[in-house]
Scaffold this motif. Structure first.
Motif, PDB file in Angstrom:
ATOM      1  N   HIS A  92     108.001 -16.744 -51.068  1.00 16.28           N
ATOM      2  CA  HIS A  92     109.432 -16.657 -51.352  1.00 16.28           C
ATOM      3  C   HIS A  92     109.940 -17.747 -52.270  1.00 16.28           C
ATOM      4  CE1 HIS A  92     113.302 -14.825 -50.500  1.00 16.28           C
ATOM      5  NE2 HIS A  92     112.659 -13.968 -49.757  1.00 16.28           N
TER       6      HIS A  92
ATOM      7  N   GLN B 266     110.214 -12.821 -41.609  1.00 15.26           N
ATOM      8  CA  GLN B 266     111.444 -12.284 -41.059  1.00 15.26           C
ATOM      9  C   GLN B 266     111.464 -12.345 -39.531  1.00 15.26           C
ATOM     10  OE1 GLN B 266     109.107 -10.639 -42.756  1.00 15.26           O
ATOM     11  NE2 GLN B 266     109.134  -8.442 -42.383  1.00 15.26           N
TER      12      GLN B 266
ATOM     13  N   SER C 235     113.681 -10.580 -47.353  1.00 12.44           N
ATOM     14  CA  SER C 235     114.896 -11.383 -47.311  1.00 12.44           C
ATOM     15  C   SER C 235     116.115 -10.516 -47.089  1.00 12.44           C
ATOM     16  CB  SER C 235     115.064 -12.157 -48.613  1.00 12.44           C
ATOM     17  OG  SER C 235     115.179 -11.276 -49.703  1.00 12.44           O
TER      18      SER C 235
ATOM     19  N   CYS D 182     114.385 -24.455 -45.218  1.00 10.10           N
ATOM     20  CA  CYS D 182     113.729 -23.434 -44.414  1.00 10.10           C
ATOM     21  C   CYS D 182     114.702 -22.763 -43.450  1.00 10.10           C
ATOM     22  CB  CYS D 182     112.576 -24.039 -43.616  1.00 10.10           C
ATOM     23  SG  CYS D 182     111.410 -24.982 -44.636  1.00 10.10           S
ATOM     24  N   ASP D 183     114.518 -21.463 -43.303  1.00 13.03           N
ATOM     25  CA  ASP D 183     115.259 -20.697 -42.324  1.00 13.03           C
ATOM     26  C   ASP D 183     114.848 -21.141 -40.920  1.00 13.03           C
ATOM     27  OD1 ASP D 183     116.981 -18.748 -41.469  1.00 13.03           O
ATOM     28  OD2 ASP D 183     115.724 -17.052 -42.015  1.00 13.03           O
TER      29      ASP D 183
ATOM     30  N   ARG E 291     109.610 -21.313 -42.178  1.00 17.58           N
ATOM     31  CA  ARG E 291     109.990 -20.075 -42.875  1.00 17.58           C
ATOM     32  C   ARG E 291     110.755 -20.508 -44.123  1.00 17.58           C
ATOM     33  NH1 ARG E 291     110.277 -15.650 -38.510  1.00 17.58           N
ATOM     34  NH2 ARG E 291     109.010 -16.596 -36.879  1.00 17.58           N
ATOM     35  N   THR E 292     110.011 -20.784 -45.190  1.00 17.87           N
ATOM     36  CA  THR E 292     110.518 -21.522 -46.337  1.00 17.87           C
ATOM     37  C   THR E 292     111.173 -20.587 -47.347  1.00 17.87           C
ATOM     38  OG1 THR E 292     108.722 -23.107 -46.012  1.00 17.87           O
ATOM     39  CG2 THR E 292     109.915 -23.208 -48.101  1.00 17.87           C
ATOM     40  N   TYR E 293     112.424 -20.889 -47.678  1.00 22.62           N
ATOM     41  CA  TYR E 293     113.177 -20.094 -48.646  1.00 22.62           C
ATOM     42  C   TYR E 293     113.231 -20.755 -50.023  1.00 22.62           C
ATOM     43  CZ  TYR E 293     115.364 -16.088 -46.268  1.00 22.62           C
ATOM     44  OH  TYR E 293     115.617 -14.875 -45.678  1.00 22.62           O
TER      45      TYR E 293
ATOM     46  N   TRP F  33     108.312 -16.961 -46.383  1.00 24.08           N
ATOM     47  CA  TRP F  33     109.332 -16.662 -45.379  1.00 24.08           C
ATOM     48  C   TRP F  33     108.843 -15.525 -44.498  1.00 24.08           C
ATOM     49  CZ3 TRP F  33     112.605 -12.276 -44.587  1.00 24.08           C
ATOM     50  CH2 TRP F  33     113.654 -12.493 -43.678  1.00 24.08           C
TER      51      TRP F  33
END
Length: 766
Positions: free
Chosen positions: A341, A363, A15, A431-432, A410-412, A361
């Motif tokens: 994450h 990158q 992150s 999610c990002d 991409r789950t935060y 997540w």
């Protein structure tokens, strides 16, 4: 990937590696000495970017050249005496309106007022400007923090000079009269053709517009209770705080602070005193980014679940009396995680045990890949819904539950919470590279994607969320924090974009809107007219909500700032002009080498959404929000990450826990800020203990006090790599009495506390 070694805190998690956001073009650094394989392809990529800079994005390149004057100003204001820096800033003419009458703001905190610069315009030449500065300095004012963002650029044409609009914010304090002020507005700049000796453009006329001054007179509202630097506690500790958890381990009404990332627990001794000790007797370091406390094996004691960062295995540390974790961990799921994450737990199928959702997540830039499409990416590591067998062992139920279609977001952050009021627990994910996803539970653990039915605009670089009743109507509302980008808005105003990528360009605005507030109701969720009040805080990370001033409405806290280097020079323009068009979801060795070169120096020599201040939005009687973070001593200029809002000193005023990410030192620190707001507002709270077969996760607490009917929900997985305590707190404002508190578990069991006393926390006994 070379990038990860350059800017990632050892174990502080992906992150804190590179990820898209907002600013200036950064010079590409070439690889040293021996050319790597594919040098021709690398040179072609570099040449292509130069060509686009000279053609399609030439006005943006010009914008950065003019912007550099304010980047240099911002940098010097952080390193040199601010009034001296302002005296040396060159320009020809300043025009600013006179100040209006001061008006108190109805924010629940006495002593806050606001005035606008909207009167008669006064022109000042440079000597007149210097006289004004001298007068302010002589009156005892000090400039503490500033922000300067180039929000609009108008290229010169037909003999007219180029113009810019620069959004600014100045935080100042006068210790002589306990006064703090925020000056926020815009500067409309008409540029001269001249440059300074160092090559910076010189402004001609600067016109101040849309500017307010908000001030506060009184004692500091938030004071530092603890600053915890793991390396100062013990040099052998892992230099990470998160996952950050606040939980009453021994059930004495005093919540503990757990820094799971470095295996520390701060035992609450009462009166604001804490004693630290190891959290786990048999730790695995480093842990994954997320961890969760709940009773997963049903023995009446809280357990801890997290992954080993290196092997990716999900483990359970069984707890014992007093919140001790002495047992060796056991692997509780036969699968491996790349980068978990977020974790949220609840009994989603009503079989009496806690199930677990694990979000991951991935990158960007990893091995030369890029999330594709950047506004709806579904190309990350898989999320999983894990079903509990009752003893803390899990099996994968993702597909059977109907959650497989978007499992590669991409789950935060993610939470099980009853969003539609039908008394079962739905799933809310942030999610990002996509934004919000909402799933309705049928009451038996089967989920239906209702995102498009429940919200009209879900998009954003979603980082975290909080769930609360922000308008006090008895229905839960949701707040997603994301990334707002000055650069993206500037490109849209210039009408710049690449041919053939019209869809990507059209999605810049919704993706960089920033934070999104949705109010819940029978017809789903809607963004209120005042949603813009809380939208643009910068690059947001963790968040939390509480009635900080006990005035009877909910406030918001948002942590901001990605990577602050030695300069505010920003990488964001390169992302929006080049990176977003480059690469796919698949790894690419050539792009891996190329990105590693362009990103060198990030977080050291230059920034990506650097020096952005945290925001504390006070609710204006449910008619909007005003940022008072600096006024209340909670702004912080460092890059912030996790946020937990919890009353750690148990005085009825929610406190703040904020994690700093220090890119230079490659470590995290925790700041525990004690809420000292002096308010006449009353309050009430209730602690919900975990009991066998009746965990606190997913519990709702309804307040009935006169004509007030509000709700709180106890959730996990919100904020950012953090967990809030199982406590419901209500500010009562002027109300002195509460008719009842109604507590409801997801199982359907309810408990009513009739006429509970205000001004204290109540603890359920059975």
């Amino acid at each position: 990937m070379a990038l990860l070694g350059c800017i990632c805190l050892l174990g502080c998690g992906p992150s804190d590696t590179a990820k898209p956001a907002a600013g200036n073009v950064i010079p590409t650094e070439t690889k040293p000495a021996t050319p790597p394989p594919g040098q021709v392809a690398l040179q072609a990529l570099a040449n292509e970017q130069v060509r686009f800079d000279q053609t399609v994005f030439r006005h943006e390149v010009d914008a950065q050249a003019y912007e550099s004057a304010f980047v240099a100003l911002w940098d010097r204001l952080r390193s040199t005496e601010p009034f001296e820096v302002l005296r040396q800033f060159p320009f020809v003419r300043l025009e600013f309106p006179m100040l209006s009458e001061w008006e108190p703001l109805p924010l629940g905190v006495p002593g806050i007022r606001q005035a606008s610069l909207d009167g008669e315009t006064i022109p000042l030449d440079h000597p007149g400007y210097l006289a004004q500065l001298n007068e302010l300095e002589a009156a005892g004012w000090k400039i503490i923090q500033t922000e300067w963002h180039h929000s609009e650029f108008r290229p010169g044409k037909n003999g007219q000079a180029p113009q810019s609009v620069v959004s600014f914010e100045i935080h100042s304090a006068n210790t002589g009269d306990d006064r703090r002020a925020i000056v926020k507005g815009q500067l409309e700049v008409t540029w001269t053709p001249h440059k300074t000796n160092s090559g910076l453009r010189i402004p001609g006329t600067i016109r101040v517009r849309d500017t307010t001054i908000t001030d506060y007179t009184g004692k500091p509202a938030f004071t530092e209770l603890l600053e915890i630097d793991p390396k100062k506690v013990d040099a052998k500790l892992y230099p990470r705080v998160s996952p950050l958890i606040v939980y009453d381990l021994n059930q004495d009404g005093l919540p503990e602070i757990l820094l799971a990332g470095c295996n520390l627990v701060y035992r609450n001794q009462g009166g604001g005193r804490f004693q630290h000790e190891p959290m786990l007797r048999n730790p695995i370091m480093p842990l994954g980014e997320a961890g969760i406390l709940s009773d997963f094996n049903g023995d009446g004691h809280v357990d801890f679940v997290s992954t080993g960062k290196e092997d990716g295995l999900l483990r359970l540390w069984t707890g014992s009396a007093g919140g001790q974790f002495t047992a060796r961990p056991s692997v509780c799921f036969q699968g491996r995680y790349e980068n978990q994450h977020t974790m949220t737990a609840a009994d989603i199928d009503l079989d009496g045990d806690l199930d677990l959702f694990v979000g991951q997540w991935k990158q960007p830039y990893l091995r030369g890949s890029m999330p594709t499409p950047y506004y709806d990416a579904n190309d990350g590591y898989p999320d999983t819904l894990l079903l509990n067998n009752g003893a803390g062992q899990f099996t994968d139920g993702t597909e059977a539950a109907g959650l497989s279609a978007k499992r590669n977001r991409r789950t935060y952050s993610a939470s099980f919470v009853d969003l539609d009021g039908d008394h079962d627990l739905d799933l809310f994910t942030v999610c990002d590279f996509s934004g919000i996803d909402l799933y309705r539970n049928d009451g038996k653990g089967k989920f239906t994607d209702v995102t498009d039915q429940w919200v009209k605009q879900r998009h954003g670089f979603g980082m975290s969320h909080t769930v609360n009743d922000f308008d006090g109507d008895g229905a839960l509302d949701i707040f997603m924090v994301g990334m707002s980008s000055t650069t993206a808005r500037r490109l849209d105003r210039l009408g710049l974009g690449r041919e053939g990528f019209e869809k990507l360009d059209a999605m810049r605005a919704p993706m960089t809107y920033g934070n999104r507030l949705f109010l819940g109701g029978k017809a789903g969720f809607r963004q209120p007219d005042y949603s813009g009040d809380v939208a643009r805080t910068g690059w947001a990370w963790g968040c939390g909500s509480a009635d900080f001033d006990n005035d009877g409405d909910m406030d918001l806290y948002v942590a901001n700032g990605h990577l602050s280097g030695n300069s505010a020079l920003d990488y964001c323009t390169r992302f929006w002009c080049h990176d977003v068009y480059t690469g796919t979801s698949k790894p690419n060795e050539t792009l891996d080498t190329f990105f590693s070169g362009t990103l060198q120096g990030l977080g050291s020599r230059y920034s990506w959404n650097g020096f952005e201040h945290n925001h504390l939005f006070l609710n204006r009687n449910r008619d909007g929000f005003s940022n008072a973070a600096f006024l209340l001593s909670a702004a912080f200029e460092f890059d912030a990450r996790s946020v937990v809002v919890a009353d750690v000193d148990v005085d009825g005023r929610p406190d703040l826990l904020v994690v700093q990410y220090d890119a230079q030192a490659r470590q995290q620190r925790l700041f525990v800020m004690r809420n000292r707001i002096e308010t006449k507002g009353n309050w009430i709270g209730v602690h919900i203990p975990d009991r066998p077969g009746r965990p606190a996760n997913g519990v709702t607490v309804q307040l009935h006090a006169g004509n007030r009917h509000e709700v709180r929900s106890l959730v996990t997985g919100d904020s950012f790599t953090a967990q809030h305590p199982a406590t419901a707190h209500f500010g009562l404002g002027e109300n002195q009495a509460v008719d009842k508190l109604v507590i409801r578990w997801p199982s359907g069991k309810t408990m009513t506390l009739p006429r509970p006393a205000a001004g204290q926390y109540h603890r359920l006994k059975n």
